[in-house]
Structure formats: C-alpha cells, structure tokens
Design an enzyme around this catalytic site. Sequence first.
Site, PDB file in Angstrom:
ATOM      1  N   GLN A 176      -2.448   2.927  10.108  1.00 20.92           N
ATOM      2  CA  GLN A 176      -1.146   2.891   9.426  1.00 20.92           C
ATOM      3  C   GLN A 176      -0.070   3.638  10.215  1.00 20.92           C
ATOM      4  O   GLN A 176       1.103   3.308  10.129  1.00 20.92           O
ATOM      5  CB  GLN A 176      -1.245   3.506   8.016  1.00 20.92           C
TER       6      GLN A 176
ATOM      7  N   ARG B  28      -7.416  -0.031  -6.690  1.00 19.09           N
ATOM      8  CA  ARG B  28      -7.629   1.069  -5.740  1.00 19.09           C
ATOM      9  C   ARG B  28      -7.806   2.356  -6.547  1.00 19.09           C
ATOM     10  O   ARG B  28      -7.003   2.648  -7.428  1.00 19.09           O
ATOM     11  CB  ARG B  28      -6.445   1.181  -4.766  1.00 19.09           C
TER      12      ARG B  28
ATOM     13  N   ASP C  12      -1.670  11.011  -2.012  1.00 19.50           N
ATOM     14  CA  ASP C  12      -2.066   9.974  -2.967  1.00 19.50           C
ATOM     15  C   ASP C  12      -2.346  10.561  -4.339  1.00 19.50           C
ATOM     16  O   ASP C  12      -2.338   9.854  -5.341  1.00 19.50           O
ATOM     17  CB  ASP C  12      -3.294   9.220  -2.455  1.00 19.50           C
TER      18      ASP C  12
ATOM     19  N   ARG D 235       0.845  -1.194   0.000  1.00 19.93           N
ATOM     20  CA  ARG D 235       0.000   0.000   0.000  1.00 19.93           C
ATOM     21  C   ARG D 235       0.882   1.246   0.000  1.00 19.93           C
ATOM     22  O   ARG D 235       2.101   1.151   0.044  1.00 19.93           O
ATOM     23  CB  ARG D 235      -0.937  -0.010   1.220  1.00 19.93           C
ATOM     24  N   GLY D 236       0.240   2.432   0.011  1.00 20.55           N
ATOM     25  CA  GLY D 236       0.988   3.681  -0.103  1.00 20.55           C
ATOM     26  C   GLY D 236       1.124   4.000  -1.586  1.00 20.55           C
ATOM     27  O   GLY D 236       1.517   3.132  -2.378  1.00 20.55           O
ATOM     28  N   ALA D 237       0.805   5.242  -1.949  1.00 19.28           N
ATOM     29  CA  ALA D 237       0.670   5.583  -3.374  1.00 19.28           C
ATOM     30  C   ALA D 237       1.878   5.182  -4.239  1.00 19.28           C
ATOM     31  O   ALA D 237       1.714   4.472  -5.239  1.00 19.28           O
ATOM     32  CB  ALA D 237       0.361   7.066  -3.500  1.00 19.28           C
TER      33      ALA D 237
ATOM     34  N   ASN E 293      -4.937  12.983   0.533  1.00 22.55           N
ATOM     35  CA  ASN E 293      -4.159  12.056   1.365  1.00 22.55           C
ATOM     36  C   ASN E 293      -5.123  11.350   2.324  1.00 22.55           C
ATOM     37  O   ASN E 293      -6.334  11.613   2.327  1.00 22.55           O
ATOM     38  CB  ASN E 293      -3.065  12.824   2.128  1.00 22.55           C
ATOM     39  N   LYS E 294      -4.587  10.490   3.135  1.00 24.88           N
ATOM     40  CA  LYS E 294      -5.384   9.684   4.062  1.00 24.88           C
ATOM     41  C   LYS E 294      -6.373  10.547   4.844  1.00 24.88           C
ATOM     42  O   LYS E 294      -6.056  11.650   5.272  1.00 24.88           O
ATOM     43  CB  LYS E 294      -4.434   8.946   5.007  1.00 24.88           C
TER      44      LYS E 294
HETATM   45  O1  MRU Z   1      -4.641   3.587   2.189  1.00 23.87           O
HETATM   46  P1  MRU Z   1      -3.149   3.687   2.165  1.00 23.87           P
HETATM   47  O2  MRU Z   1      -2.494   3.088   3.372  1.00 23.87           O
HETATM   48  O3  MRU Z   1      -2.554   3.176   0.873  1.00 23.87           O
HETATM   49  O4  MRU Z   1      -2.906   5.251   2.218  1.00 23.87           O
HETATM   50  C1  MRU Z   1      -1.614   5.761   2.275  1.00 23.87           C
HETATM   51  C2  MRU Z   1      -1.552   7.225   2.398  1.00 23.87           C
HETATM   52  O5  MRU Z   1      -2.538   7.914   2.442  1.00 23.87           O
HETATM   53  C3  MRU Z   1      -0.193   7.834   2.357  1.00 23.87           C
HETATM   54  O6  MRU Z   1      -0.128   8.963   3.167  1.00 23.87           O
HETATM   55  C4  MRU Z   1       0.082   8.237   0.908  1.00 23.87           C
HETATM   56  O7  MRU Z   1      -0.078   7.130   0.062  1.00 23.87           O
HETATM   57  C5  MRU Z   1       1.404   8.808   0.742  1.00 23.87           C
HETATM   58  S1  MRU Z   1       2.595   7.526   0.621  1.00 23.87           S
HETATM   59  C6  MRU Z   1       4.158   8.030   0.462  1.00 23.87           C
END
Ligand code: MRU
Length: 371
Positions: free
Chosen positions: A203, A90, A244, A53-55, A254-255
């Site tokens: 997270q 996603r 993201d 996970r993570g963009a 973002n999250k």
């Molecule tokens: O749902 P996730 O865990 O994939 O979300 C991640 C985030 O929102 C991060 O802050 C974002 O992807 C930046 S990652 C360098």
Amino acid sequence: MKIGGKHIRSVWLEPDGWAVGIIDQTLLPHRFATLRLESLDDAAHAIRSMQTRGAPLIGAVAAFGMALATHEDASDEGLERAYTTLLATRPTAINLKWALDEMMAVVRNRPREDRVVAAYARAQAIADEDAEMSKAIGRHGLKLIEAIHVGKKLGEPVNILTHCNAGWLATVDHGTATAPIYAAHDRGIPVHVWVDETRPRNQGAALTAFELGQHGVPHTLIPDNTGGHLMQHQMVDLAIVGADRVTAQGDACNKIGTYLKALAARDNGVPFYVAMPSSTIDFTVRDGVAEIPIEQRGPEEVSHMSGLTSDGRIETISVVPEGTPVANYGFDVTPARLVTGLITERGVLTPTRAAIAAAFPERVDAKRKVS
Ligand code: MRU
C-alpha cells in the site's frame, strides 16, 4: 485529493442519486479506474477484495452499502442481513462497525417507507464528517511539523516516516497520517516523506507514493526494513502512521510492521504519532494486544507479487519456492507506551485512558448506556 490536478473524493454518490462510486484501488498505481456499486453485494465485495480499503473509507463505503441495501430490502430482516454481511467483510478496522451502528441507529426505528431517504442522508453525512475530521487532523498535526521546521536550517525539509497508506485513498479525503503532511506542504513548509513499501500488499509503494506524487509532495520509497537505519542516522524527524483501531487506553492497531517502527522510534528518540478520527476509537477494548482481532489474509499476497511489465501488462509472479508455508497477519498493535501522541480531530492527545475519555466524553457516555 487531487488526481491529475482535479479534486476528487475516494467515495461519492453517482449523479443518478443512488449508485455509489469508488476508485478501484487494486489497479493503482498503474491504472486509475472507478467502479460503480449498485447493490449490497457490490459494496461487500469491494471492501472484502480491497478495491476500497483503509479504516475510515471502509466505514464510509459500508454506510453507503447499507443505503444500497435499503433499496433492495428495507425490512428489519433486510437491514439485519445487510449489517451482518458488511460487518463480516473485514474484522480489524473498527470504523466498519462504527459506521454500521450509526446507520442502524438512524434507519431501524423508522417506518419502512422512510428508510431509504434516511439511510442515504446518514451515509452522505458520515462521508462528509470523515472528510472534515481528516481536515481537522491536518490542522492539529501541522503544528507538530511546524515546531520541527522552526528548528531546521533554511530550506532543510522535515523528514517524516509513514507506513502503509493512511492517506486520502484510505479516508474520504485528506487522509489521516498524510493530512498534516499535505497541510504543511500547502503552507510552504519543506517536507520529505519516507514511504515504507508495506509488504505484502504494498500500500505504501502503490498508494502512498501515488497520492504524494499527485499532490507534489517530495518522497522516497523505502523497503520496510529501512526505517530503523534511517532513525539511527537522524534521517527521520518524526513518524506519523494511521490506525485501524485505537483502544480506550491508547494502544494503536495498524498495518503489520507498525509496531517495529514504533520500537525503533523509541530506541532513537524519534517522536511516533498515530493520526486517526474518533470513529477509529474502540471504547469497548482495553488491551489492544490481547483483544483486537487481527485479520489473516490469503498466502498468495505474500508468495506472489504483481507489477507492470515493460510492455504495459500487469502480471503476477511467484517469489517463493512452490509449496512454502506462509503466514499473513494483516495488522499489529503498538502499545500506548510507545506512542508519543494521538492526532485526532479534537487535537493531539496523550495516549492515556483519561485524555481520550476527556476528549470524547459523548463516546464514553454512549458506551456506558449500552453496557
Ligand atoms: O489493509 P488496509 O490497506 O485496509 O490497511 C490500511 C491501514 O492499515 C491504514 O494504515 C489504516 O487503515 C489507517 S487509514 C487512514
């Protein structure tokens, strides 16, 4: 990134040269286990289930997923099927589409027999480039932390608030929001990180606390609602979060909960930075609040929590009255006006259309050619 003092990336090609390795992030922080992806479906499942996970990392794993797909079926139809399957995993992180488009551009116009080699080469390059971009983000962001450090009393740490996990577990290496923090720590600048737990999937608690701990960076876990109070009491020097998707005008998705932190930061004069590689910029989107699709995830992520029991089992328990209706929006958008700067691989940018376009002219030109 360091695990037990050893350097490891968050995605890699296995020694056999075709399978792909990832860390199973759903087991962290209690178990460290890796997974071997051998097919398009393995890669799609890993992204969908958030094992990875993570963009930026989603983009890199999707690129390897396309490479795996060329083994199974390198025909035009096979490539289209792989692209559509991975894209649907996603919806919010634009790095996914960026990486898939990069892969298609390299593979599509080649003879079928050359596609496997070309796909693996581009996927590896995407991973390597992501690690390099994160490193550069670290270098540029370090200057912001250094500037605050010089105004501090000797030994007093720079207090940084972060949300979710925008660390090396969310990228191929180094992280985005955490890259400047690691760079400052490695340079001997005292830093201390306020880690938002980041409900519902935690997270921050599970991943950011884990990786900061592995790197030896001082940090404190806080419930998500604490940031405003800390800022009112001058306990936060700056906030750095990941993204993201960032729009052409600098709105940052973002999250969920990031926007509230940005509002509190503005009210308290705390600088609020968004760190991201250029693969996170979506030049097709102008107004992030209106146009970015926000992922909605299952209600059980909110109604239940998982954790380690005292006898070493991982258990999931319900924390709500049975049948409670739940909404689970995964992301929110912070308008550019609340963002102090965008920390990118090409420097710290003001969040404006002109500054972003000037820093990445080739991306603007590419978009013009398509539209
Ligand atoms: O749902 P996730 O865990 O994939 O979300 C991640 C985030 O929102 C991060 O802050 C974002 O992807 C930046 S990652 C360098």
